[in-house]
Design a protein around this motif. Structure first.
Motif, short mmCIF file in Angstrom:
data_model
loop_
_atom_site.label_atom_id
_atom_site.label_comp_id
_atom_site.label_asym_id
_atom_site.label_seq_id
_atom_site.Cartn_x
_atom_site.Cartn_y
_atom_site.Cartn_z
N PHE A 305 0.86 -1.38 -0.05
CA PHE A 305 0.07 0.10 -0.04
C PHE A 305 0.90 1.19 0.02
N ALA A 306 0.16 2.43 -0.27
CA ALA A 306 0.95 3.65 -0.04
C ALA A 306 0.00 4.27 1.26
N LEU A 307 0.78 5.09 2.24
CA LEU A 307 -0.03 5.81 3.17
C LEU A 307 0.72 6.97 3.47
N GLU A 308 -0.37 7.95 4.01
CA GLU A 308 -0.05 9.53 4.19
C GLU A 308 0.48 9.75 5.39
N SER A 309 1.68 9.35 5.77
CA SER A 309 2.18 9.61 6.94
C SER A 309 2.44 11.36 6.84
N GLN A 310 2.04 11.88 7.86
CA GLN A 310 1.96 13.53 7.67
C GLN A 310 3.33 13.97 7.42
N THR A 311 3.45 14.76 6.26
CA THR A 311 4.63 15.43 5.76
C THR A 311 5.47 14.51 5.01
N LEU A 312 5.17 13.21 5.14
CA LEU A 312 6.28 12.15 4.58
C LEU A 312 5.59 11.12 4.15
N GLU A 313 4.79 10.94 2.89
CA GLU A 313 4.04 10.14 2.67
C GLU A 313 4.89 8.64 2.25
N LEU A 314 4.32 7.34 2.72
CA LEU A 314 5.06 6.13 2.52
C LEU A 314 4.68 5.35 1.18
N MET A 315 5.67 5.08 0.47
CA MET A 315 5.32 4.09 -0.41
C MET A 315 6.76 2.94 -0.76
N ASP A 316 6.26 1.93 -1.42
CA ASP A 316 7.39 0.85 -1.56
C ASP A 316 7.66 0.82 -2.93
N THR A 317 9.09 0.03 -3.39
CA THR A 317 9.50 0.14 -4.45
C THR A 317 8.58 -0.44 -5.70
N SER A 318 7.66 -1.36 -5.28
CA SER A 318 6.72 -2.03 -6.42
C SER A 318 6.03 -1.05 -7.17
N TRP A 319 5.64 0.11 -6.69
CA TRP A 319 4.90 1.18 -7.35
C TRP A 319 5.60 1.79 -8.50
N PHE A 320 7.05 1.62 -8.38
CA PHE A 320 7.91 2.19 -9.57
C PHE A 320 8.37 0.99 -10.39
N GLU A 321 8.48 -0.08 -10.07
CA GLU A 321 9.15 -1.25 -10.80
C GLU A 321 8.03 -2.03 -11.43
N ASP A 322 6.67 -2.13 -10.73
CA ASP A 322 5.62 -2.80 -11.46
C ASP A 322 4.71 -2.35 -12.17
N PHE A 323 4.51 -0.79 -12.10
CA PHE A 323 3.44 -0.06 -12.97
C PHE A 323 4.08 1.23 -13.54
N ASP A 324 3.24 1.68 -14.63
CA ASP A 324 3.91 2.54 -15.18
C ASP A 324 3.47 4.01 -14.58
N GLN A 325 3.87 4.95 -15.29
CA GLN A 325 3.68 6.41 -14.64
C GLN A 325 2.27 6.56 -14.73
N GLY A 326 1.43 6.06 -15.31
CA GLY A 326 -0.31 6.29 -15.22
C GLY A 326 -0.92 5.73 -14.15
#
Length: 529
Positions: A305-326
């Protein structure tokens, strides 16, 4: 050691309080019309998480000291937290939420207190009762929490998780107390100071502004201040081999990103390409950014998942490795939207989650449509096809309306904590906003959005608060209209679209709704929080 100015001033007030109380009568010293001290509630009665949070006090400030002894990502977090609170009743005892490994000692106003563990609560009895309306400080010393290896199939493993180069946290909705003693409910927001003591060469990051950093004796120290109130579920505590990239001031906001070092070269240029433009896009629509800075924390892990940690949102690498910019670009906009909707204005209860997710999805979809990425961003949600326009997406969501109300509950009444993050809160929440805009018109809708954010900035607010504000700002009595949309068991007619129809409900419709549950099969998109 850098100490919190807020805490220092509060300590002076607390120390003065007993003297003032001593000059008053025995009954009035408790406040509240002389009510005798009694235990604070062990839980706030949230309909989805009844035992979460605690009654009898209101937290004002968290002052957190953390030590990471080694560089091992799997190492425990050891710490002390000083919590400044104000009693809202005369308290004979009170609870904190904590499900971590251990606690060393607990004091109230500097005096050792008796305490015991009861499930996921610390039950604390101060030596003297606490007076209604007066501040107090509870100190939980030498607590320990141990990270788990992140596993996207089990959300509990991502609360305080380790990965290849470090650790980080993701406390939403009810996991922060697994690693930090707190009043773990979004209705009790507070300001924060966080300090880290880590091996030299390690990087430590938290929410808010970095106000001090130094290295001595083979140890590095970092101090952060979160000046605006923050809910516990949004705290970020990340330590490891991270790069911090300062992107300066863009669109009037200081931008900085944090990335696991092995992926910085791959990920940072992507973050750079959209950060300033997305900030400008959001501010143009909803107003001034509510915090001191913003950025992304991208970890080399699979958290799901992605998470809206206040001022510093959290993501993992799969968003950029497995999916395109869209997919990843609108997801970044979704998390940025949360800084206004969910972080600045937090939900009063977890049933009000749609106010976070419906709004974040609304702006995500509008942004994706404008960028020509809507078809990519929504593929698989809610059907196995993309959508050329926002209207087409909303029409498709509308068709699922009755089924989702059966399977997940109404938009503002999730059927259980298991369905809290179903599509009903995201796409269904956006559909409620679409209906509202159809009903009041675009200009009035935009006034509602901005007034909502201005009125409740730094606070927690409920669905009924939103309904009342929308009615006041629009000049229309929207009570019946919006209550049918958020609480009703049947999908109301869509204003301006009499041709839109709702599909019949299929009983035992297992698998028909694609929830943002971490156990679901792989899909073309990833859950956002």
């Amino acid at each position: 050691m850098l100490r919190s100015l807020v805490l220092s001033l509060a300590a002076a007030a607390v120390l003065a309080a007993p003297a003032a109380a001593a000059t008053s009568s025995p009954t009035s010293s408790y406040g509240g019309g002389g009510a005798a001290p009694s235990p604070g509630a062990a839980g706030l009665g949230d309909r989805l998480f009844p035992q979460l949070g605690n009654g009898g006090y209101d937290v004002q400030h968290y002052d957190v000291d953390l030590r990471y002894a080694t560089r091992a990502p799997s190492q425990p977090m050891q710490g002390t937290v000083n919590i400044l609170a104000r009693a809202t009743q005369a308290l004979s005892r009170f609870d904190l939420d904590f499900a971590g490994q251990s606690v060393g000692a607990i004091a109230v106003n500097g005096v050792p207190a008796s305490w015991r563990r009861d499930g996921e609560d610390l039950v604390i009895t101060p030596r003297r009762p606490l007076a209604n309306g007066l501040p107090f400080i509870v100190t939980v010393s030498n607590f320990t929490a141990v990270p788990t290896v992140a596993d996207s199939s089990d959300e509990s493993t991502t609360a305080f998780f380790s990965h290849s180069v470090g650790s980080a946290t993701a406390g939403q909705p009810n996991w922060t107390h697994s690693f930090l003693p707190s009043n773990d409910h979004p209705s009790d927001k507070a300001t924060w100071d966080v300090r880290f003591d880590v091996p030299a060469g390690e990087t430590a990051v938290s929410n808010g502004l970095l106000v001090a950093r130094w290295t001595a004796g083979g140890r590095s120290h970092f101090a952060y201040v979160m000046r605006q109130p923050m809910a516990t579920e949004l705290v970020q505590l990340a330590v490891g081999d991270y790069d911090v990239t300062d992107n300066g001031v863009q669109a009037g906001v200081h931008l900085r990103d944090v990335t696991s070092k092995p992926i910085t070269a791959e990920v940072q240029p992507l973050l750079d390409s959209v950060g300033g433009s997305q900030m400008a896009w959001m501010q143009q629509r909803v107003g001034r950014y509510p915090f001191d800075l913003y950025g992304s924390l991208v970890v080399q892990a699979d958290i799901g998942f992605a998470l809206e940690s206040q001022t510093l949102e959290l993501m993992d690498t799969s968003w950029f490795e497995d999916f395109d910019q869209g997919t990843w670009e609108p997801t970044l906009l979704h998390e940025l939207s949360h800084m206004w909707f969910g972080d600045s204005v937090s939900p009063a209860t977890w049933s009000d989650l749609w106010l976070n997710e419906g709004h974040a999805s609304w702006y995500e979809f509008l942004y994706a449509e404008e960028k020509g990425e809507l078809a990519d961003d929504t593929t698989g949600y809610p059907d196995d096809e993309g959508y050329a326009t926002f209207d087409e997406l909303m029409k498709a969501v509308y068709a699922h309306g009755d089924q989702w109300r059966v399977d997940s509950g109404p938009v503002a009444l999730p059927s259980s904590s298991d369905t809290l993050f179903d599509l009903q809160r995201y796409h269904g929440g956006a559909l409620v906003l679409y209906a509202l805009r159809q009903q009041v018109g675009t200009a009035a809708f935009q006034r509602i959005e901005r007034t909502w954010l201005q009125t409740y900035a730094g606070r927690s607010a409920s669905t009924d608060d939103f309904i009342a504000l929308a009615s006041r700002v629009s000049g229309q009595d929207l009570g019946g209209f919006l209550r049918a949309w958020v609480y009703g068991t049947r999908t109301p007619p869509m204003p301006g679209h009499p041709d839109w129809t709702v599909d019949p409900v299929v009983e035992d419709n297992a698998g028909a709704v694609a929830p943002f549950a971490l156990t679901q099969p792989a899909t073309p998109a990833r859950p956002r929080k």
